[in-house]
Design an enzyme around this catalytic site. Structure first.
Site, PDB file in Angstrom:
ATOM      1  N   ASP A 125      -8.499   9.812   4.415  1.00  0.00           N
ATOM      2  CA  ASP A 125      -9.918   9.815   4.045  1.00  0.00           C
ATOM      3  C   ASP A 125     -10.862   9.706   5.242  1.00  0.00           C
ATOM      4  O   ASP A 125     -12.056   9.484   5.053  1.00  0.00           O
ATOM      5  CB  ASP A 125     -10.211   8.679   3.065  1.00  0.00           C
ATOM      6  CG  ASP A 125     -10.071   7.295   3.700  1.00  0.00           C
ATOM      7  OD1 ASP A 125      -9.487   7.203   4.800  1.00  0.00           O
ATOM      8  OD2 ASP A 125     -10.535   6.320   3.094  1.00  0.00           O
ATOM      9  N   ASP A 180      -4.474   6.979   4.774  1.00  0.00           N
ATOM     10  CA  ASP A 180      -4.755   7.319   3.385  1.00  0.00           C
ATOM     11  C   ASP A 180      -5.532   8.617   3.247  1.00  0.00           C
ATOM     12  O   ASP A 180      -5.996   8.959   2.164  1.00  0.00           O
ATOM     13  CB  ASP A 180      -5.504   6.187   2.682  1.00  0.00           C
ATOM     14  CG  ASP A 180      -6.715   5.712   3.473  1.00  0.00           C
ATOM     15  OD1 ASP A 180      -7.103   6.414   4.427  1.00  0.00           O
ATOM     16  OD2 ASP A 180      -7.268   4.655   3.137  1.00  0.00           O
ATOM     17  N   HIS A 224       0.822  -1.208   0.000  1.00  0.00           N
ATOM     18  CA  HIS A 224       0.000   0.000   0.000  1.00  0.00           C
ATOM     19  C   HIS A 224       0.858   1.261   0.000  1.00  0.00           C
ATOM     20  O   HIS A 224       0.399   2.335   0.369  1.00  0.00           O
ATOM     21  CB  HIS A 224      -0.931   0.029   1.224  1.00  0.00           C
ATOM     22  CG  HIS A 224      -1.891  -1.104   1.273  1.00  0.00           C
ATOM     23  ND1 HIS A 224      -1.660  -2.231   2.025  1.00  0.00           N
ATOM     24  CD2 HIS A 224      -3.077  -1.296   0.648  1.00  0.00           C
ATOM     25  CE1 HIS A 224      -2.679  -3.064   1.874  1.00  0.00           C
ATOM     26  NE2 HIS A 224      -3.543  -2.520   1.045  1.00  0.00           N
ATOM     27  N   PRO A 242      -7.062  10.506  14.006  1.00  0.00           N
ATOM     28  CA  PRO A 242      -8.229  11.119  13.354  1.00  0.00           C
ATOM     29  C   PRO A 242      -9.550  10.488  13.772  1.00  0.00           C
ATOM     30  O   PRO A 242     -10.563  11.177  13.878  1.00  0.00           O
ATOM     31  CB  PRO A 242      -7.946  10.910  11.862  1.00  0.00           C
ATOM     32  CG  PRO A 242      -6.964   9.791  11.800  1.00  0.00           C
ATOM     33  CD  PRO A 242      -6.138   9.905  13.038  1.00  0.00           C
ATOM     34  N   GLY A 243      -9.552   9.169  14.014  1.00  0.00           N
ATOM     35  CA  GLY A 243     -10.782   8.528  14.471  1.00  0.00           C
ATOM     36  C   GLY A 243     -11.187   9.005  15.846  1.00  0.00           C
ATOM     37  O   GLY A 243     -12.374   9.261  16.113  1.00  0.00           O
TER      38      GLY A 243
END
Length: 1021
Positions: free
Chosen positions: A840, A838, A647, A999-1000
């Protein structure tokens, strides 16, 4: 020793990691006439000991000024903090240490100077001219210039036509520079034109470019631009605001505020600011632009070259405003005048301003590590360490790491070069622009377009949404796999008779949503499968989403199991090694066994035995930049990365590119000395699988196979079979992976027969067929409604537990508040996620917010029934969010709803909710293998639930309780800055910026804050 040691960088503390402040911005302005009513004041939290006006003379001076004329710009503040005649840092301190001069071993300082001197000589010889005029901008104590002069003299490059000039306005520093370069002090106010000691070389100090000679000029600006004042701007829901500095009479300290009305600089840069779409904060320095344009004007008039190096970025960062106290980062407002205040240089902006001068061109940026290696650092250090003791070698190499390691200065310190446009060759040091492009229509449709193209090419496939299904009869055991896009031909190329019955694709490098996986499982069952085996690679998102879909399928009594492949030998971390291309061998065996009619138990038993003897290692000579993604790591033309994932994650070691024979030997060594070695004895039989990661040519692949086979034979291994091809790529990465399967004596022939068994999957053997018609493309109904339809078939005993009408209305308002906050914070969440993921997270939560907003309008949310409400929220998370966050939220809400359905009327609502939330957390922990401190959204969610549980004896939540709940959640979120990611893609990625919140967790804090705001207002009323 250096040849080995240089490739094992020690992770060092970053000298210049960005200091996070409350308000960030970009641009310049003077707000002398701005009144207090034009300023929006915001509270701040900081843990640095701050000086007050009673202790700091400059703060006292600024407080009087601000009280008289109003808040000042950040540019004004920086100017006063650094250059105030009485209190300024630069007027009272010698400016060296962390900047200007390297505090390092003499050998490394000299080596650095030699490489810069090499750049100067190469540039001068290329451009030509009989006169060399070398200018250093902001030369510190003059040590670098002194070393360069000695080196030029050593190479007999200095003569009577060589002139040196120093751009320095600090009179104290001019005296120190004179002591270094002339061997004596001097009065800096007297006109200067000196001869350097031990040589007949002219030296002058100047502060106006007109004082330079009219010859080719070579500028060196090393950590020069970052001290110039900047204007800072922040994007808000009401547009761009300028960040200002105000005085707090209560704390007697300075504070950040935002301008409510457009400042003159906002008006000046209005068009530019409105063109910025992907950043919330901008920094602009007109003084930097003026000096850059002055340098460019001199270059275009007289010729030469300018090398500019600094901590900086290419337009992707926002807030870099920070200060240093003895190399420790502190808030710039904490003690102005006694701390050194800087900001990173926006090289994109700097070059744009420079190119406003006609006939000038810019090259770069290039990282310091790459720049120095290109100039010959390796050879120089090999010579340096040749006759040193081990202790001396260690000291030298540690200092080298500070210059070139990506964990220190190597990637954060950048260079650009400016020249006249009539120069043909690129500057020394391998400067170049990298502008990667992709052949796609739109980012949002590229995955779907690609799948349609494949299905229209091969007549044994059909497409349903993003699920590719074989047209062949489904065997009794259907084997299903899936992953994010970007690995083609995996998995679409392995769907067909004798291999996969179907596969499901997510977005680029993102796990497919559990809702899509579940729908494919149901469709496969409808087509005749009696049992379903999911085979996936070991990545958190895949494990969560496929696991959630499997559990939902089991609720429908579908016989289903999951096999996780983790064949990477480079990493062995708590959540398991990564899954790589070796998984394809197991998938092929499983498909062949299913075609033979074996049951799922028999298939899993064989596959587990193979998995124990399977290992893969990857190498690459390039990073990747997939559409919509930032490049995770950069490699120079003479570098390679060992042990990377598929990735774009960086590997375990960055090496100089070696001949392929040595590269293969290094990679295969991991099988014998790595963390997960195979038990390979002489005469052991193995299968070799060479996989092209996307960018290797067929010629190179043939050489790789040759060298790998010969290497294994030299190790006395029997290579029974070779499989080679482009089968599981990492977009266009120029690399390959080597997979070794140990063939146990009792299974060797049967495994080979299964791998050789016929299949019409086009990526195993190639399959050519006529162009397909559009009737193979099936349009699907909305996946959220599809999930709800099947959920309705599950017999669920609804609990009588319900909210009253007033609480239901507050829940409605809270959901509306959540939707609004998630919209507003989407960009910030994406920025946080881009550091190691990533990028998003914000987009994923915004998709969920869209669905909630539609449900509120269409009245699909049963607001008075807790179990129904949370079940619907779970379906939204599954169907709309995707990725790890979607799976975690889906699991949490599903388990919460299930527990609530078991509640009875006699229970208090708070008791039922506490039990349900606890069940939700346990469900997530079970599937995600995540614990508190692993840097995930649970790090904010668990403290919030624990706080709610601590209040379960109360009948109601007070306003104070709601405020404390919001505070507890935000505090827990901020604490994730210090955590090391152990789940998700961030667990595999070496991040440049480690001190950012998860971020979560930040999304959880945003949601809870929105809820608390509504209920606080309700209690006040």
């Amino acid at each position: 020793m250096f040849a080995i040691r240089q490739f094992s960088y020690v992770i060092l503390k970053r000298l210049c990691s960005p200091f996070v402040i409350r308000y960030e911005s970009t641009t310049t302005t003077d707000l002398i006439k701005t009144s207090s009513s034009d300023i929006e004041r915001k509270s701040t939290i900081d843990y640095t000991p701050w000086a007050t006006s009673e202790l700091n003379g400059l703060i006292n001076y600024l407080s009087i000024r601000i009280q008289n004329v109003g808040p000042i710009t950040v540019a004004d503040f920086m100017h006063e903090a650094l250059s105030n005649p009485k209190y300024g840092y630069n007027t009272r301190h010698e400016v060296y240490g962390k900047k200007g001069d390297f505090i390092t071993t003499p050998e490394i300082r000299q080596s650095y100077a030699e490489l810069l001197a090499k750049w100067i000589m190469q540039e001068h010889s290329t451009i030509g001219g009989n006169v060399l005029q070398l200018v250093e901008m902001g030369p510190g104590r003059g040590l670098l210039m002194n070393d360069i002069i000695k080196i030029l003299k050593k190479y007999k490059y200095s003569n009577t036509h060589t002139f040196f000039a120093l751009y320095e306005k600090n009179l104290l520093m001019r005296q120190r520079q004179a002591e270094t370069l002339l061997g004596r002090s001097f009065n800096p106010l007297i006109a200067n034109d000196y001869r350097i000691k031990d040589g007949n070389y002219s030296l002058i100090w100047f502060d106006d470019f007109k004082q330079l000679l009219s010859y080719d000029t070579y500028f060196i600006a090393n950590e020069f631009f970052n001290v110039y004042p900047i204007h800072k701007f922040q994007k808000t829901s009401k547009g761009w605001k300028e960040v200002m500095i105000d005085w707090n009479p209560i704390t007697k300290q300075l504070q950040y505020v935002l301008s409510l009305k457009p400042t003159s600089m906002i008006r000046l840069y209005e068009n530019f600011l409105n063109s910025i779409k992907d950043r919330q904060h901008i920094e602009i320095s007109p003084q930097r632009a003026m000096i850059m344009q002055a340098m460019c004007t001199h270059l275009t008039t007289y010729g030469g070259s300018a090398l500019i190096g600094d901590y900086g970025h290419w337009g992707e960062k926002g807030d870099t405003f920070r200060a240093f106290r003895k190399d420790e980062i502190v808030d710039p407002l904490s003690d102005p005048g006694n701390i050194d205040i800087v900001s990173d240089v926006d090289f994109e902006e700097l070059s744009k301003r420079g190119m406003q001068v006609p006939n000038v061109q810019f090259f770069g940026p290039i990282s310091q590590g790459n720049f120095l290696y290109n100039l010959g650092l390796n050879k120089r250090l090999t010579d340096l360490t040749y006759d040193k003791t081990p202790e001396e070698q260690e000291e030298i190499l540690n200092d080298v790491e500070k210059l070139v390691s990506s964990e220190y200065m190597g990637d954060r310190f950048l260079y650009i070069c400016a020249q006249r446009t009539n120069k043909i060759n690129a500057p020394a040091g391998s400067f170049c622009f990298q502008m990667p492009g992709h052949f796609i229509n739109e980012l949002n449709s590229c995955v779907d377009d690609s799948l349609i193209g494949y299905v229209r090419t091969y007549d044994h496939l059909e497409l349903a949404g993003r699920a590719v299904i074989t047209r062949s009869p489904i065997p009794s055991v259907a084997v299903i796999s899936g992953n994010g896009a970007g690995h083609e031909p995996a998995m679409v190329g392995f769907v067909g008779r004798g291999l996969l019955s179907a596969c499901i694709s997510g977005s680029i490098f993102a796990s497919p949503p559990s809702a899509d996986i579940f729908r494919l499982i149901v469709e496969t069952k409808r087509r005749g499968a009696k049992q379903i085996l999911l085979i996936i690679l070991n990545y958190t998102g895949d494990r969560l989403n496929f696991g959630l879909a499997m559990e939902r399928a089991r609720e429908l009594a579908i016989d289903i199991d999951m096999l996780v492949i983790a064949d990477d030998i480079a990493l062995n971390i708590p959540i398991g090694p990564r899954g790589l291309a070796g998984a394809l061998l197991i998938i092929k065996v499983a498909g062949a066994l299913a075609e033979q009619g074996k049951n799922m138990t028999e298939i899993v038993d064989v596959c587990q035995k193979i998995r124990a003897h399977l290992r893969t290692i990857g190498l690459s000579a390039s990073g990747i930049r997939a559409p919509g993604h930032q490049q995770s790591f950069d490699l120079m033309d003479d570098e390679m990365e060992l042990g990377m994932g598929i990735h774009g994650e960086s590997g375990v070691q960055k090496l100089k590119l070696l001949p392929i024979r040595q590269t293969i030997d290094l990679a295969l060594d991991q099988l014998f000395i790595g963390p997960r070695t195979l038990d390979l004895q002489p005469d052991s039989s193995v299968l070799l699988f060479v996989n092209n990661l996307g960018g290797c040519s067929n010629l190179e692949l043939g050489i790789i196979v040759k060298e790998a086979v010969e290497n294994l034979e030299q190790r006395k291994l029997n290579v029974k079979r070779v499989i080679c091809g482009e089968m599981m790529t990492s977009f266009n990465m120029k690399g390959f992976s080597l997979t070794l399967l140990k063939l146990a004596t009792d299974m060797s022939s049967s495994i080979l027969n299964l791998l050789d068994a016929p299949t019409d999957a086009f990526a195993w053997p190639k399959v050519i067929s006529p162009t397909q018609s559009t009737n193979s493309i099936q349009a699907l109904s909305d996946s959220l409604e599809f999930n709800e339809q099947f959920s309705s078939q599950i017999v669920i005993s609804e609990s009588p537990l319900s909210f009253n009408s007033s609480d239901s209305e507050l829940i409605n308002q809270a959901l509306q508040g959540i939707v609004k906050r998630l919209y507003n914070e989407a960009d910030e969440l994406n920025r946080l996620d881009a550091v190691s993921g990533d990028g998003d997270t914000g987009t994923a939560f915004m998709r969920a917010a869209d669905a909630i907003a539609r449900d509120l309008v269409n009245k699909k949310l049963v607001l008075h029934r807790p179990s129904s409400l949370f079940r619907r929220l779970g379906l939204i998370a599954e169907s709309r969010m995707g990725g790890t966050c979607g799976a975690i939220c889906g699991l949490f809400f599903a388990a919460t709803a299930k527990q609530l359905s078991l509640s009875n009327q006699s229970q208090k609502i708070i008791d039922s909710l506490c039990d349900a939330f606890e069940a939700g957390i346990q469900s997530v922990e079970s599937y995600a293998r995540v614990q508190p401190g692993d840097k995930s959204l649970l790090d904010a969610l668990i403290p919030a639930v624990d706080y709610i549980k601590s209040k379960r004896k109360q009948q109601i939540f007070t306003s104070k309780d709601w405020r404390e709940l919001a505070f507890v959640t935000e505090r827990a979120t901020q604490e994730t800055r210090n955590f090391i990611a152990k789940v998700g893609r961030a667990a595999y990625t070496k991040s440049v910026e480690i001190t950012v919140v998860d971020p979560g967790a930040k999304a959880v804090s945003i949601i809870i804050q929105a809820i608390c705001d509504i209920f606080i207002r309700a209690n006040i009323k």
